[in-house]
Write a protein that holds these residues in place. Structure first.
Motif, PDB file in Angstrom:
ATOM      1  N   UNK A  44       0.805  -1.233   0.000  1.00 63.36           N
ATOM      2  CA  UNK A  44       0.000   0.000   0.000  1.00 63.36           C
ATOM      3  C   UNK A  44       0.838   1.283   0.000  1.00 63.36           C
ATOM      4  N   UNK A  45       2.102   1.200   0.448  1.00 64.56           N
ATOM      5  CA  UNK A  45       2.955   2.392   0.451  1.00 64.56           C
ATOM      6  C   UNK A  45       3.186   2.930  -0.962  1.00 64.56           C
ATOM      7  N   UNK A  46       3.080   2.062  -1.960  1.00 60.48           N
ATOM      8  CA  UNK A  46       3.282   2.527  -3.327  1.00 60.48           C
ATOM      9  C   UNK A  46       2.177   3.476  -3.763  1.00 60.48           C
ATOM     10  N   UNK A  47       1.002   3.315  -3.205  1.00 60.12           N
ATOM     11  CA  UNK A  47      -0.107   4.204  -3.558  1.00 60.12           C
ATOM     12  C   UNK A  47       0.075   5.600  -2.965  1.00 60.12           C
ATOM     13  N   UNK A  48       0.994   5.746  -2.009  1.00 58.14           N
ATOM     14  CA  UNK A  48       1.241   7.042  -1.375  1.00 58.14           C
ATOM     15  C   UNK A  48       2.258   7.878  -2.149  1.00 58.14           C
ATOM     16  N   UNK A  49       2.882   7.300  -3.144  1.00 60.94           N
ATOM     17  CA  UNK A  49       3.772   8.074  -4.020  1.00 60.94           C
ATOM     18  C   UNK A  49       2.960   9.127  -4.777  1.00 60.94           C
ATOM     19  N   UNK A  50       3.645  10.112  -5.306  1.00 57.71           N
ATOM     20  CA  UNK A  50       3.019  11.081  -6.210  1.00 57.71           C
ATOM     21  C   UNK A  50       2.873  10.397  -7.569  1.00 57.71           C
ATOM     22  N   UNK A  51       1.757   9.698  -7.771  1.00 58.27           N
ATOM     23  CA  UNK A  51       1.568   8.895  -8.966  1.00 58.27           C
ATOM     24  C   UNK A  51       1.452   9.748 -10.225  1.00 58.27           C
ATOM     25  N   UNK A  52       0.976  10.976 -10.073  1.00 55.29           N
ATOM     26  CA  UNK A  52       0.892  11.856 -11.236  1.00 55.29           C
ATOM     27  C   UNK A  52       2.296  12.183 -11.749  1.00 55.29           C
ATOM     28  N   UNK A  53       3.198  12.491 -10.814  1.00 60.38           N
ATOM     29  CA  UNK A  53       4.568  12.810 -11.206  1.00 60.38           C
ATOM     30  C   UNK A  53       5.242  11.587 -11.838  1.00 60.38           C
TER      31      UNK A  53
ATOM     32  N   UNK B 250      13.211   2.556  -4.116  1.00 58.59           N
ATOM     33  CA  UNK B 250      13.346   3.931  -3.608  1.00 58.59           C
ATOM     34  C   UNK B 250      12.491   4.193  -2.385  1.00 58.59           C
ATOM     35  N   UNK B 251      11.857   3.181  -1.847  1.00 57.35           N
ATOM     36  CA  UNK B 251      10.823   3.380  -0.832  1.00 57.35           C
ATOM     37  C   UNK B 251      11.365   4.003   0.446  1.00 57.35           C
ATOM     38  N   UNK B 252      12.650   3.843   0.743  1.00 57.32           N
ATOM     39  CA  UNK B 252      13.231   4.426   1.954  1.00 57.32           C
ATOM     40  C   UNK B 252      14.058   5.676   1.680  1.00 57.32           C
ATOM     41  N   UNK B 253      14.051   6.141   0.445  1.00 52.78           N
ATOM     42  CA  UNK B 253      14.791   7.355   0.084  1.00 52.78           C
ATOM     43  C   UNK B 253      14.040   8.599   0.579  1.00 52.78           C
TER      44      UNK B 253
ATOM     45  N   UNK C  81      20.316  -0.170  -1.598  1.00 53.77           N
ATOM     46  CA  UNK C  81      18.972   0.028  -1.045  1.00 53.77           C
ATOM     47  C   UNK C  81      18.262  -1.278  -0.747  1.00 53.77           C
ATOM     48  N   UNK C  82      18.613  -2.316  -1.475  1.00 51.92           N
ATOM     49  CA  UNK C  82      17.969  -3.611  -1.252  1.00 51.92           C
ATOM     50  C   UNK C  82      18.176  -4.086   0.181  1.00 51.92           C
ATOM     51  N   UNK C  83      19.325  -3.783   0.749  1.00 53.08           N
ATOM     52  CA  UNK C  83      19.714  -4.389   2.023  1.00 53.08           C
ATOM     53  C   UNK C  83      18.744  -4.052   3.144  1.00 53.08           C
ATOM     54  N   UNK C  84      18.318  -2.775   3.243  1.00 48.02           N
ATOM     55  CA  UNK C  84      17.316  -2.421   4.263  1.00 48.02           C
ATOM     56  C   UNK C  84      15.911  -2.851   3.850  1.00 48.02           C
ATOM     57  N   UNK C  85      15.621  -2.715   2.574  1.00 47.98           N
ATOM     58  CA  UNK C  85      14.263  -2.951   2.085  1.00 47.98           C
ATOM     59  C   UNK C  85      13.932  -4.439   2.004  1.00 47.98           C
ATOM     60  N   UNK C  86      14.931  -5.275   1.892  1.00 51.47           N
ATOM     61  CA  UNK C  86      14.744  -6.700   1.622  1.00 51.47           C
ATOM     62  C   UNK C  86      13.938  -7.408   2.706  1.00 51.47           C
ATOM     63  N   UNK C  87      13.125  -8.354   2.288  1.00 49.76           N
ATOM     64  CA  UNK C  87      12.413  -9.231   3.220  1.00 49.76           C
ATOM     65  C   UNK C  87      13.308 -10.427   3.537  1.00 49.76           C
ATOM     66  N   UNK C  88      13.575 -10.654   4.802  1.00 54.65           N
ATOM     67  CA  UNK C  88      14.427 -11.762   5.221  1.00 54.65           C
ATOM     68  C   UNK C  88      13.580 -12.820   5.922  1.00 54.65           C
ATOM     69  N   UNK C  89      13.534 -13.998   5.338  1.00 53.01           N
ATOM     70  CA  UNK C  89      12.736 -15.069   5.934  1.00 53.01           C
ATOM     71  C   UNK C  89      13.497 -15.798   7.032  1.00 53.01           C
ATOM     72  N   UNK C  90      14.801 -15.517   7.162  1.00 50.69           N
ATOM     73  CA  UNK C  90      15.637 -16.157   8.172  1.00 50.69           C
ATOM     74  C   UNK C  90      16.443 -15.072   8.895  1.00 50.69           C
TER      75      UNK C  90
END
Length: 973
Positions: free
Chosen positions: A275-284, A333-336, A639-648
């Motif tokens: 859902x965080x993707x919907x909070x981007x400025x989608x018009x831009x 770019x979600x954490x930028x 950027x992947x390192x913080x954003x990544x989902x870790x199952x272990x």
């Protein structure tokens, strides 16, 4: 060609009349399948005639005795099944085929099976009959206008065929391309239509009309992709309830922003995106999309994206290419701080094809579970809780599309004492069988098979059984047909091989230090353990000749494709992180070399690759553009390192502590084509050196820039970076431990200021413990339309079979060069087919062209190692380096792999060999060319590609491998 010249024309007539019957095919096929005849009549798909037609084809060439031959009957039956499979692979629940398409499949099946005489006769006849029909048609009144045909719309209503729109769509698809003909595509497509045709089939007919012409003109692959997009746009826009669902390419340019907004919101609603993707400025972001870049795809690349990457709901794809790239960029770019700006930067880079993130990143970025990393390395401890805990970790990591490398060396060998039960161990093999079955049971998110590689050090007591894990004979309970294996070879073993010395196998619970020691320290302790064994202080050991074991390693590698040969000491002695741990294995594809520790650290690496030919401008490497590309790419990887989902948890802890990334390259052979360099030439080896030096310099510099902005990685202090030892400097450490056994170039170009960069890193640090690794890029190279990784070109013309179907692949660089010389014509295309994509036996091709366009098996494998050695100089991890050998022998393999070790390579990957005495055209018992079986009965590693076969004693339908032509060989990318 025929048994009797006097009956040649008569015998040829049989398959040609049966040819019309052949076009109606045979064998099992989906119910409701229909055939469009040349007169436009639609008839049912007849499941009985293909066998008869093929039999007549053999009679035409081999004479009347062929009919009585059981071998011919079996061959015809197999060919019949191939034709049906090729035609119906993606048709379920009915559909239509044109008679010409069916004949194309018959011709292809004959060529694949090596029946060149029969195929040639068949092609000649088809051509003559085509000319006869054309002459007959010229004397007859024109047929009724196609506009009388009705098209069945999605809602069930009918509408007259809109030829105007068809012409517009094809014209837009051909825009800017040479050698393509709008009218030819349209007329061919009209031939395949029938009254009441569904609009989905109408779109498909136009696409296939262009696709059938790819082998004669490579630019048709771009036309086919653009025509395919017409159907994809309709599918996506209809699903999103857009007002206009049939825009043309030009119309879509204005509609993309509106579509993008609707796509994001619908995907979030369906719980497919965060859902965080919907909070981007989608018009831009919508305004930043570049619709023209939809035209960059070739057919294989776009079809691959559609089949395997685009978001879908109930099998309806509603993600279009530019939305796909933007979705991936938004996740990264979600954490930028300026997330829109960075998303646009990342999107612009990926959609240009100058750089591409790895497959897990493309799969999962922006989703609810963003597992973006490619590779996971683990060490398995020597106790039941630890062993099954490691297998559980494998399952969790595999579930979310991770490729696995397991270090099994700590597990005690057969006969080892078990303190808790006072019994004896069965060794490591039974646990490897469980690991194998887990990889089969837990596939990667349902998108591709689970993939794991087991590593074992050469001194382990069970190494001889380990070598045989992929054999098809013996106790199947001690075989792992679905799992890759690799030898983790210490330098001391190679020295003993070179000196024809003895070698001792130990069980690790009796020699615990060996697992963590490297170089001279390992040698000293190993010698001490041998002395203890001589004194009777160690009971569970075995003494053999090192050369005997080496020969068995190479023998199994040739026979089964496994275990691969990887070298422990260069991986460790040149590791920037040797101060905090030991590299105990590589990964699934042998390019990752990171520290692991049982129960504590699971190494993680996320990958992406620079498109090298996209950076060749005006005949040279554009280093300014390369620097810009790498600066953005390294930020994306970090950027992947913080954003990544870790199952272990152990994976998360390790990744956040060390922050390794793996920037690689792809399209190396394409870059050589653009530079007009032969792969074997000294100039090409020098380019491998210089281009990798440039990538290395800019990758390390970009990571140093990130350290200034974000801080160094946690374990930086004490690393080689901290000491001012850069990757190429570390060769000196290896040389000190190797002594005379190293012959690796250490020169630098002088084009880059390494001294200043070294001082800067010592002062301000570096963001990532590791920065580079060259992965296979099996699928992302397809997406971007370049040659894979550092691979030499497989063939200049071949049919690539994967989960998306059969694709004709033509080397457009070769075609363009032949066009300049006035040599590209239909005869040349047929000659390329006949000689399996090789130009070496085509007399009218100039020698210079022959040198540049040698195929993989025509290149001296030692030159692949020479180029790899030059690249390895600059890389802080390793590279997936396949080796090709047309006519292998024990002596040649011995020389090749010793050369790899002496040249300082850290790892090698698949050995791909071609049979010395006979060549398989089909390669597969079930008729699929260039594709690894999904069942348990796949080809051997020596049969991994067309014309590749195993030794005479090896069943060609044996062990499963990761083929260069198989999309499932992309666990790393």
């Amino acid at each position: 060609m025929h048994t009797q010249n006097t009956t040649a024309s008569e015998t040829r007539r049989a398959p040609l009349q049966g040819e019309t019957q052949t076009a109606e095919l045979a064998a099992t096929a989906p119910g409701g399948l229909r055939v469009i005849r040349r007169n436009g009549k639609v008839t049912s798909f007849d499941a009985s005639k293909i066998n008869i037609a093929l039999t007549k084809a053999f009679l035409a060439v081999e004479g009347g005795t062929a009919a009585a031959s059981s071998a011919v009957r079996e061959k015809v039956e197999a060919l019949t099944q191939q034709v049906v499979q090729g035609l119906t692979r993606h048709i379920s629940g009915g559909g239509t085929l044109h008679i010409e398409d069916i004949q194309d499949q018959v011709e292809l099946a004959l060529m694949r099976a090596g029946e060149h005489k029969v195929a040639r006769d068949y092609v000649i006849y088809r051509d003559s009959r085509s000319k006869e029909r054309a002459a007959e048609a010229a004397t007859k009144p024109q047929a009724a206008a196609a506009t009388r045909l009705k098209v069945t719309l999605d809602d069930g209503t009918t509408s007259p065929l809109n030829e105007v729109r068809m012409n517009r769509v094809v014209t837009e698809a051909c825009a800017g391309l040479t050698g393509v003909d709008v009218g030819e595509i349209v007329q061919s497509a009209l031939r395949d239509l029938y009254d009441g045709i569904p609009e989905g089939e109408l779109s498909q007919a136009v696409t296939l009309s262009a696709r059938a012409r790819i082998e004669k003109e490579p630019n048709y692959t771009y036309v086919s992709a653009r025509l395919l997009l017409d159907g994809l746009r309709h599918e996506a826009l209809k699903f999103l309830n857009q007002a206009e669902t049939r825009p043309t390419f030009e119309d879509m340019k204005g509609q993309y922003p509106e579509y993008f907004r609707a796509y994001i919101h619908r995907a979030v609603e369906l719980e497919l995106l965060d859902p965080k993707l919907a909070l981007y400025d989608l018009e831009r972001l919508g305004k930043a999309l570049l619709p023209d870049r939809d035209a960059k795809f070739d057919y294989l690349g776009l079809q691959t994206l559609y089949d395997r990457y685009f978001l879908h709901s109930n099998k309806t794809r509603f993600e279009l290419p530019q939305a796909f790239f933007m979705r991936v960029a938004m996740g990264l770019a979600i954490n930028e701080i300026d997330r829109e700006g960075r998303a646009i930067e990342f999107y612009t880079l990926m959609s240009s094809f100058d750089f591409m993130s790895s497959t897990p990143t493309l799969f999962n970025s922006g989703t609810l579970r963003p597992q973006l990393s490619s590779c996971y390395l683990t060490t398995v401890p020597d106790d039941l809780h630890g062993i099954f805990g490691a297998i559980h970790d494998n399952a969790m990591l595999s579930k979310f599309a991770g490729g696995l490398g397991n270090d099994w060396t700590p597990v005690r060998g057969m006969g080892g004492w078990i303190k808790g039960t006072n019994g004896k161990s069965q060794g490591v093999v039974p646990f490897l069988k469980v690991c194998n079955d887990t990889a089969v049971a837990v596939n990667q998110g349902g998108k591709r098979k689970g993939a794991v590689c087991a590593y074992l050090e050469t001194w382990h007591r069970d190494i001889e059984e380990f070598l045989e894990l992929r054999k098809n004979t013996g106790d199947d309970r001690r075989r792992t047909h679905d799992m890759n294996t690799a030898n983790w070879v210490p330098d001391l073993f190679m020295k003993r091989v070179m000196e024809d010395g003895q070698w001792t196998l130990f069980s690790p619970e009796e020699t615990p230090e060996l697992h963590d020691l490297v170089g001279l320290a390992f040698e000293e302790r190993y010698n001490a353990y041998e002395a203890k064994a001589d004194r009777g202080e160690i009971k569970n050991f075995k003494r053999i000749q090192a050369l005997h074991l080496w020969r068995k390693m190479l023998s199994m590698l040739f026979e089964t494709g496994h275990p691969w040969v990887t070298f422990k000491d260069p991986c460790n002695l040149r590791s920037p992180q040797q101060h905090v741990g030991v590299v105990h294995s590589s990964n699934l594809c042998t390019e990752i070399t990171l520290n692991t520790k049982a129960d504590q650290e699971i190494a993680v690496c996320n990958l992406g690759s620079v498109n090298i030919p996209a950076h060749i401008v005006d005949g040279k490497l554009d280093t300014e553009k390369l620097e810009r590309t790498i600066n953005t790419a390294m930020r994306m990887l970090d950027n992947v390192i913080e954003y990544n989902y870790y199952s272990v948890p152990a994976a998360r802890n390790s990744n956040l502590r060390h922050r390794p990334v793996g920037l690689g390259i792809m399209g190396f052979n394409d870059a050589l084509y653009k530079l007009h360099l032969a792969y074997e030439s000294d100039a090409a080896i020098q380019f491998a050196d210089y281009s990798m030096e440039a990538v290395s310099y800019y990758a390390i510099k970009a990571s140093a820039d990130l350290a200034v902005e974000r801080g160094s990685y946690n374990s930086f202090k004490g690393s080689l970076w901290d000491k001012g030892i850069l990757p190429h400097d570390s060769i000196q450490i290896l040389a000190k431990n190797r002594g005379q056994y190293l012959n690796q170039d250490r020169s630098i170009s002088g084009a880059f200021d390494w001294d200043a960069l070294r001082v800067r890193i010592m002062t301000t640090g570096i963001r990532n413990s590791n920065t580079m690794a060259i992965a296979p890029t099996a699928t992302i190279a397809n997406i971007t339309g370049v040659s894979q990784s550092i691979e030499p070109t497989y063939q200049n013309l071949y049919v690539k079979s994967n989960l998306s179907g059969d694709f004709t692949v033509v080397n457009e660089y070769l075609v363009n060069d032949l066009k300049k010389l006035g040599l590209w014509d239909e005869v040349m295309a047929h000659d390329l087919k006949y000689f399996d994509g090789s130009v070496q036996k085509i007399d009218r091709v100039p020698n210079e062209i022959k040198e540049i366009y040698k195929c993989a098996f025509e290149i001296d494998a030692k030159r692949l190692i020479d180029a790899g050695s030059r690249r390895q100089k600059w890389i802080d991890q390793a590279q997936s380096l396949n080796l090709y050998m047309a006519q292998p022998s024990g002596k040649k393999l011995d020389e090749l792999y010793k050369h790899a070790w002496l040249s300082g390579l850290k790892t090698t990957y698949y050995l791909r060999t071609m049979g010395a005495t006979h060549t398989e055209k089909s390669t597969m018992a079930d008729g699929r060319l260039n594709k690894v079986s999904e069942g348990g009965n796949s080809m051997s590693a020596m049969a991994a590609t067309s014309q590749i076969t195993a030794t005479a004693s090896t069943d060609v339908g044996s062990a499963k491998v990761c083929s260069i032509l198989d999309p499932e060989c992309e666990a790393c990318q």
